[in-house]
Motif scaffolding. Sequence first.
Motif, PDB file in Angstrom:
ATOM      1  N   VAL A 131      -3.227  21.920   7.802  1.00 21.55           N
ATOM      2  CA  VAL A 131      -2.635  21.800   6.477  1.00 21.55           C
ATOM      3  C   VAL A 131      -2.802  22.937   5.537  1.00 21.55           C
ATOM      4  N   VAL A 132      -4.378  23.483   5.709  1.00 18.10           N
ATOM      5  CA  VAL A 132      -4.765  24.400   4.537  1.00 18.10           C
ATOM      6  C   VAL A 132      -4.374  25.718   5.048  1.00 18.10           C
ATOM      7  N   VAL A 133      -4.357  26.015   6.268  1.00 18.95           N
ATOM      8  CA  VAL A 133      -3.788  27.188   7.166  1.00 18.95           C
ATOM      9  C   VAL A 133      -2.175  27.407   7.018  1.00 18.95           C
ATOM     10  N   LEU A 159       7.228  26.052   7.324  1.00 20.31           N
ATOM     11  CA  LEU A 159       7.201  24.970   6.613  1.00 20.31           C
ATOM     12  C   LEU A 159       7.128  23.688   7.534  1.00 20.31           C
ATOM     13  N   ASN A 160       7.946  23.645   8.559  1.00 22.75           N
ATOM     14  CA  ASN A 160       8.073  22.619   9.395  1.00 22.75           C
ATOM     15  C   ASN A 160       6.581  22.277   9.815  1.00 22.75           C
ATOM     16  N   ASP A 161       5.772  23.389  10.275  1.00 22.40           N
ATOM     17  CA  ASP A 161       4.343  23.037  11.000  1.00 22.40           C
ATOM     18  C   ASP A 161       3.502  22.282   9.803  1.00 22.40           C
ATOM     19  N   LEU A 162       3.831  22.787   8.582  1.00 18.41           N
ATOM     20  CA  LEU A 162       2.968  22.105   7.602  1.00 18.41           C
ATOM     21  C   LEU A 162       3.374  20.704   7.345  1.00 18.41           C
ATOM     22  N   PHE A 163       4.556  20.336   7.499  1.00 20.14           N
ATOM     23  CA  PHE A 163       4.821  18.886   7.533  1.00 20.14           C
ATOM     24  C   PHE A 163       4.407  18.239   8.899  1.00 20.14           C
ATOM     25  N   ALA A 164       4.252  18.921   9.837  1.00 22.77           N
ATOM     26  CA  ALA A 164       3.916  18.447  11.175  1.00 22.77           C
ATOM     27  C   ALA A 164       2.141  17.954  11.055  1.00 22.77           C
TER      28      ALA A 164
END
Length: 322
Positions: A131-133, A159-164
């Motif tokens: 999440v931090v990365v 952005l989708n990876d952050l949600f993931a």
Amino acid sequence: MGAGHGHDHGVSADSDRRWLAGALAVIVTFLIGEVIVGVIAGSLALLSDAAHMTTDAASIALALWAIRLAARPATGRMTFGWKRAEILSAQANGLTLLLLAAWLGYEAIRRLFEPPEVHGWLVLITALVGVVVNVLATWMISRADRTSLNVEGAYQHILNDLFAFIATAVAGLIIILTGWVQADVVATLIVVALMIKAGVGLIKASSRIFLEAAPEHLDPARIGAAMAARDGVTEVHDLHIWEITSGSPALSAHVLVRPGHDCHAVREDIAHMLDHDHHIEHVTLQVDHASPTLLAIGNRDSHPCAEAHGPRHVPERAPHTH
């Protein structure tokens, strides 16, 4: 007779490259560690995040390549230069999101019936670091010019990876507290849904540009009527509005002017209106005087452009025109 203008963007290509390169370095560093932890923890959610981050890295690398290619000048047969390379990059990003979503969806459904052992603490800790990365990488890319569909494609990946990672962290916490390992699968399916949404949006937007459709924020009928309403104009036809690349709308049209009016002045007036009111800078206009016969009888069959593409726009109150 034509009027053409260049295109200026608020954020330079060099600045875009710096922010994208920074995000790429952060993602690749974390990606290596996540793959190792995902294998040890036996977490599909972590491995799916890692797979997604691999496409993130690839999408940013592709975006960087497209920016460099698009900066090449227009020469030879490439009369618009290589600006469409950015749209190819955006479409490739959309397709990879959909393909990856299909694979992860299949694996998630399979694991619903054969759930493996998942180490909740490893999942939770790695996801929180992720999440931090991704917040850092998302912030970096958001500093680039997101009006570029190329940059937006890379941004949507991140952005989708952050949600993931947020969904994976929640799944890890549930596994720790309840032992329900299927939470790992549920998190994966949430990510799959987000990836499909983003992928479809990118493909739709890039396809509109490839099909030479008018940008969504520009209404050809309204613009044609505005051009026809300018002083001295009797008709506008062969009106085409498209995008060379995202954020670079272009327009061409054939304009007929009443006898006695200055074609050059009318052309300059229309070009200024298009730039000021609709932010269309790349304008090419063929401006001619309308024939007295056309003005007198208004017969479509006598029109000098009988095979005109699309509708003909005329002043609302102009008599004897069509």
